[in-house]
Design an enzyme around this catalytic site. Structure first.
Site, mmCIF file in Angstrom:
data_model
loop_
_atom_site.group_PDB
_atom_site.id
_atom_site.type_symbol
_atom_site.label_atom_id
_atom_site.label_comp_id
_atom_site.label_asym_id
_atom_site.label_seq_id
_atom_site.Cartn_x
_atom_site.Cartn_y
_atom_site.Cartn_z
ATOM 1 N N GLY A 123 132.284 -59.273 -26.068
ATOM 2 C CA GLY A 123 131.187 -58.938 -26.971
ATOM 3 C C GLY A 123 130.605 -57.601 -26.544
ATOM 4 N N GLY A 189 131.707 -56.447 5.801
ATOM 5 C CA GLY A 189 130.442 -57.006 5.314
ATOM 6 C C GLY A 189 130.222 -58.407 5.842
ATOM 7 N N GLY A 191 127.830 -60.459 5.137
ATOM 8 C CA GLY A 191 126.819 -61.081 4.273
ATOM 9 C C GLY A 191 127.293 -62.462 3.864
ATOM 10 C CD GLU A 212 126.466 -55.908 7.728
ATOM 11 O OE1 GLU A 212 127.003 -56.703 6.946
ATOM 12 O OE2 GLU A 212 125.856 -54.887 7.345
ATOM 13 C CB ALA A 277 132.687 -59.541 1.461
ATOM 14 C CG ASP A 320 125.008 -62.163 -10.453
ATOM 15 O OD1 ASP A 320 124.035 -62.881 -10.148
ATOM 16 O OD2 ASP A 320 126.131 -62.276 -9.924
ATOM 17 C CG HIS A 452 114.149 -93.018 11.765
ATOM 18 N ND1 HIS A 452 114.308 -91.891 12.540
ATOM 19 C CD2 HIS A 452 114.595 -94.070 12.503
ATOM 20 C CE1 HIS A 452 114.817 -92.250 13.711
ATOM 21 N NE2 HIS A 452 115.000 -93.561 13.710
HETATM 22 P P1 FAD Z 1 128.750 -64.430 -14.092
HETATM 23 O O1 FAD Z 1 128.938 -65.731 -13.429
HETATM 24 O O2 FAD Z 1 129.361 -63.239 -13.446
HETATM 25 O O3 FAD Z 1 129.337 -64.605 -15.568
HETATM 26 C C1 FAD Z 1 129.425 -63.584 -16.473
HETATM 27 C C2 FAD Z 1 130.640 -63.820 -17.354
HETATM 28 O O4 FAD Z 1 130.586 -62.930 -18.459
HETATM 29 C C3 FAD Z 1 131.969 -63.545 -16.660
HETATM 30 O O5 FAD Z 1 132.858 -64.602 -16.905
HETATM 31 C C4 FAD Z 1 132.488 -62.265 -17.327
HETATM 32 O O6 FAD Z 1 133.904 -62.216 -17.375
HETATM 33 C C5 FAD Z 1 131.869 -62.403 -18.707
HETATM 34 N N1 FAD Z 1 131.667 -61.121 -19.384
HETATM 35 C C6 FAD Z 1 131.244 -59.940 -18.851
HETATM 36 N N2 FAD Z 1 131.120 -59.005 -19.799
HETATM 37 C C7 FAD Z 1 131.465 -59.600 -20.963
HETATM 38 C C8 FAD Z 1 131.532 -59.144 -22.296
HETATM 39 N N3 FAD Z 1 131.209 -57.909 -22.625
HETATM 40 N N4 FAD Z 1 131.951 -60.021 -23.241
HETATM 41 C C9 FAD Z 1 132.300 -61.295 -22.921
HETATM 42 N N5 FAD Z 1 132.241 -61.778 -21.675
HETATM 43 C C10 FAD Z 1 131.822 -60.940 -20.720
HETATM 44 N N6 FAD Z 1 125.853 -68.205 -6.093
HETATM 45 C C11 FAD Z 1 125.240 -69.352 -5.737
HETATM 46 O O7 FAD Z 1 124.154 -69.645 -6.241
HETATM 47 N N7 FAD Z 1 125.812 -70.222 -4.839
HETATM 48 C C12 FAD Z 1 126.999 -69.956 -4.255
HETATM 49 O O8 FAD Z 1 127.500 -70.762 -3.452
HETATM 50 C C13 FAD Z 1 127.674 -68.752 -4.599
HETATM 51 N N8 FAD Z 1 128.870 -68.465 -4.058
HETATM 52 C C14 FAD Z 1 129.520 -67.330 -4.441
HETATM 53 C C15 FAD Z 1 130.765 -67.052 -3.859
HETATM 54 C C16 FAD Z 1 131.462 -65.916 -4.232
HETATM 55 C C17 FAD Z 1 132.811 -65.644 -3.611
HETATM 56 C C18 FAD Z 1 130.907 -65.039 -5.232
HETATM 57 C C19 FAD Z 1 131.659 -63.810 -5.675
HETATM 58 C C20 FAD Z 1 129.672 -65.304 -5.799
HETATM 59 C C21 FAD Z 1 128.963 -66.442 -5.404
HETATM 60 N N9 FAD Z 1 127.698 -66.742 -5.940
HETATM 61 C C22 FAD Z 1 127.050 -67.889 -5.548
HETATM 62 C C23 FAD Z 1 127.031 -65.859 -6.918
HETATM 63 C C24 FAD Z 1 127.199 -66.409 -8.328
HETATM 64 O O9 FAD Z 1 128.572 -66.555 -8.611
HETATM 65 C C25 FAD Z 1 126.537 -65.477 -9.331
HETATM 66 O O10 FAD Z 1 125.199 -65.238 -8.964
HETATM 67 C C26 FAD Z 1 126.543 -66.102 -10.722
HETATM 68 O O11 FAD Z 1 127.858 -66.374 -11.138
HETATM 69 C C27 FAD Z 1 125.859 -65.174 -11.729
HETATM 70 O O12 FAD Z 1 125.880 -65.762 -12.978
HETATM 71 P P2 FAD Z 1 125.857 -64.902 -14.310
HETATM 72 O O13 FAD Z 1 125.829 -65.881 -15.428
HETATM 73 O O14 FAD Z 1 124.793 -63.883 -14.243
HETATM 74 O O15 FAD Z 1 127.223 -64.072 -14.338
HETATM 75 P P1 AMP Z 2 126.016 -59.304 0.763
HETATM 76 O O1 AMP Z 2 125.169 -58.349 -0.036
HETATM 77 O O2 AMP Z 2 125.300 -60.516 1.273
HETATM 78 O O3 AMP Z 2 127.295 -59.659 0.036
HETATM 79 O O4 AMP Z 2 126.471 -58.481 2.067
HETATM 80 C C1 AMP Z 2 127.247 -57.305 2.049
HETATM 81 C C2 AMP Z 2 127.156 -56.631 3.412
HETATM 82 O O5 AMP Z 2 128.124 -55.580 3.512
HETATM 83 C C3 AMP Z 2 125.796 -55.991 3.697
HETATM 84 O O6 AMP Z 2 125.241 -56.598 4.835
HETATM 85 C C4 AMP Z 2 126.133 -54.506 3.948
HETATM 86 O O7 AMP Z 2 125.332 -53.956 4.977
HETATM 87 C C5 AMP Z 2 127.591 -54.560 4.373
HETATM 88 N N1 AMP Z 2 128.322 -53.276 4.165
HETATM 89 C C6 AMP Z 2 128.251 -52.439 3.094
HETATM 90 N N2 AMP Z 2 129.090 -51.360 3.247
HETATM 91 C C7 AMP Z 2 129.701 -51.507 4.467
HETATM 92 C C8 AMP Z 2 130.697 -50.746 5.210
HETATM 93 N N3 AMP Z 2 131.218 -49.603 4.744
HETATM 94 N N4 AMP Z 2 131.087 -51.203 6.438
HETATM 95 C C9 AMP Z 2 130.584 -52.369 6.912
HETATM 96 N N5 AMP Z 2 129.658 -53.133 6.265
HETATM 97 C C10 AMP Z 2 129.221 -52.725 5.048
#
Ligand code: FAD
Ligand code: AMP
Length: 475
Positions: A123, A189, A191, A212, A277, A320, A452
């Site tokens: 979209g 990273g 994080g 990091e 990451a 996000d 408990h």
């Molecule tokens: P998204 O989940 O990113 O969804 C957006 C969707 O829109 C995607 O499918 C994308 O393809 C689609 N899209 C984008 N543009 C368009 C377009 N123009 N038209 C149609 N579709 C489109 N969060 C937690 O709370 N707990 C966790 O344990 C956690 N673990 C994570 C682990 C990893 C490895 C990662 C990468 C993220 C993790 N997160 C976690 C973060 C979490 O996934 C995001 O905060 C969350 O998915 C955000 O939701 P959202 O709806 O904003 O976007």
């Molecule tokens: P998060 O935002 O929790 O996913 O964490 C990402 C982490 O990556 C942060 O703590 C950053 O400081 C770290 N980071 C970003 N760029 C670099 C880099 N070039 N080398 C090492 N760590 C990095």
């Protein structure tokens, strides 16, 4: 209203977009949801990053690897020995894919049940809330809506001179599909994502090194809590190198050579696989035309007010894509709040009480402010902490690592924050979130009867400890 006119169109079907669309449909709004993601089988795979390549698959691998690790290292103390333990990585990955498919397929059914017009495709927003819809398997067309909600989520940040190929140099997508245990696994990273994925492959036998750039480990929590976590990760042989900035990586002969600087000198290390990451950025590419009237911030996010309204009339943005924590539950609650606002209700989300969790072992969970933030803001506070080692349940389980810390206003005793490092922290941070939402005090938590033996007794004791009257430790 024609077939192509809607009360609301959601662009992006992650936890923000899909939860919002379901709520909008519940409220009687004619709703379209557009999401472009497809599964390996070519079928629609709504659920966004979270269901497909984020929260859920990472937790599936964290659980599988935890079982493998526990059976080898933690069960002997219980009198259990298991010889010849092995792991079938293909089977582990297949289980993860099955969990994902079950959830994404379930969503498609939910959309049908709620009479949501679901389009698997892209979209793009134009002026006057016209949306160009490009289905994955048919011609594009234009739909219009009284309200449009942008929910396109985020994509990984990249760093210069480190090109992700998702074979050797991986982002979150590749890190969830590594076909065999790498001997040496590098992570840029330390994080949330780096620690979780580093833990998975370390438990499965890889030698894991995390680089990091910052000097402080997990700056979002207090130093004493970060120290507890870091000590445990060191015991697990996660090699976390703070103050090390990666400057480049290149692949040759099936290995990744990584260059970094430790603040003094340049170094190189060789890995079998490398995970990048270093955070995520809003996915705004090709989402809205220049004349759509949607402004962005300097950081490239979509600019919104406290109610997720953008600068364009009746265009909203959530999850996000916008300010606030990049967490699935925050995205969902924003989606729901926006749907309710559109329907004339008082949609609301309190960003101050969004809980965070890192699903390592021990888990790390927190909500509200840290001591450092309170000091910066000149807020007088009292703190109370309690170790799991002093809980009966922790000892009985054989997992008594970590502690709970509670921060409360020095004058009013209102709860200001809580940090937990320990088993199942993700589950019982919830009680502190509830108490904070009700503007509860440490005294409230201290007077609530906790079952408990449970780990949540550490929350109770930490709350008592704010007033220096914990029972099972010296105050
Ligand atoms: P998204 O989940 O990113 O969804 C957006 C969707 O829109 C995607 O499918 C994308 O393809 C689609 N899209 C984008 N543009 C368009 C377009 N123009 N038209 C149609 N579709 C489109 N969060 C937690 O709370 N707990 C966790 O344990 C956690 N673990 C994570 C682990 C990893 C490895 C990662 C990468 C993220 C993790 N997160 C976690 C973060 C979490 O996934 C995001 O905060 C969350 O998915 C955000 O939701 P959202 O709806 O904003 O976007
Ligand atoms: P998060 O935002 O929790 O996913 O964490 C990402 C982490 O990556 C942060 O703590 C950053 O400081 C770290 N980071 C970003 N760029 C670099 C880099 N070039 N080398 C090492 N760590 C990095």
């Amino acid at each position: 209203m024609s077939d192509k006119e809607f009360d609301v169109i959601f662009i992006g079907g992650g936890p923000g977009g899909y939860a919002g669309a379901i709520r909008a449909a519940q409220l009687g709004l004619k709703t379209m949801l557009i999401d472009d993601r497809k599964g390996d089988d070519g079928k629609p795979a709504p659920g966004g990053t979270c269901l497909n390549v984020g929260c859920i698959p990472s937790k599936a691998l964290l659980d599988s690897s935890k079982h493998f690790h526990h059976i080898q290292h933690d069960y002997t103390a219980h009198g259990i020995t298991a010889d010849g333990v092995s792991i079938d990585i293909d089977k582990m990955l297949e289980r993860k894919r099955k969990v994902v498919k079950q959830l994404t397929g379930g969503l498609v059914q939910l959309f049908k049940a709620n009479k949501i017009e679901f389009v698997n495709g892209r979209g793009k927003l134009f002026s006057d809330r016209q949306v160009e819809v490009t289905p994955n398997d048919s011609e594009k067309y234009t739909a219009t809506a009284k309200h449009v909600v942008l929910a396109a989520g985020s994509v990984p940040f990249s760093i210069p001179n480190v090109e992700v190929d998702n074979e050797y140099i991986l982002d979150n997508v590749g890190a969830l599909e590594i076909p065999e245990v790498p001997q040496r696994f590098g992570v840029i990273g330390a994080g949330v994502i780096g620690l979780e994925m580093g833990s998975v492959w370390s438990r499965l036998g890889a030698e894991v090194v995390l680089f990091e750039a910052l000097d402080d480990f997990l700056p979002a929590i207090d130093r004493d809590m970060a120290k507890v976590a870091q000590r445990e990760f060191r015991k697990q042989k996660l090699d976390i190198r703070m103050g090390c900035k990666v400057s480049g990586a290149e692949v040759s002969d099936g290995k990744v050579k990584l260059s970094y600087n430790d603040g003094q000198d340049d170094h190189e290390e060789v890995f079998d696989r490398l995970l990048v990451a270093v955070g995520r950025k809003a996915a705004t590419d090709n989402l809205a035309s220049d004349d759509s009237g949607v402004d962005r911030t300097d950081r490239g996010q979509i600019k919104v007010d406290a109610h997720c309204r953008t600068s364009a009339e009746n265009v909203w943005a959530i999850g996000d894509l916008v300010r606030g924590p990049m967490l699935a539950h925050k995205a969902s609650e924003e989606g729901i709040a926006v749907a309710e606002s559109i329907a004339g209700q008082a949609g609301h989300i309190n960003l101050e009480t969004v809980p965070w969790v890192i699903y390592t072992d021990p888990e790390i969970a927190w909500v509200g402010k840290t001591e450092a933030q309170l000091e910066d803001e000149d807020i007088e506070y009292r703190s109370g902490a309690f170790p799991f080692a002093a809980t009966g349940r922790g000892l009985a389980m054989g997992n008594a690592v970590g502690q709970v810390k509670i921060l409360a206003d020095a004058e009013t005793d209102e709860l200001l924050g809580c940090q937990i490092v320990g088993a199942y922290a993700s589950e019982f941070i919830g009680e502190v979130v509830v108490a904070m939402e009700f503007n509860g005090s440490a005294e409230d938590l201290a007077r609530i009867v906790h079952a408990h033996p449970t780990l949540s007794e550490a929350v109770h004791e930490a709350a008592l400890s704010v007033d220096k009257r914990a029972i099972h430790k010296a105050n």
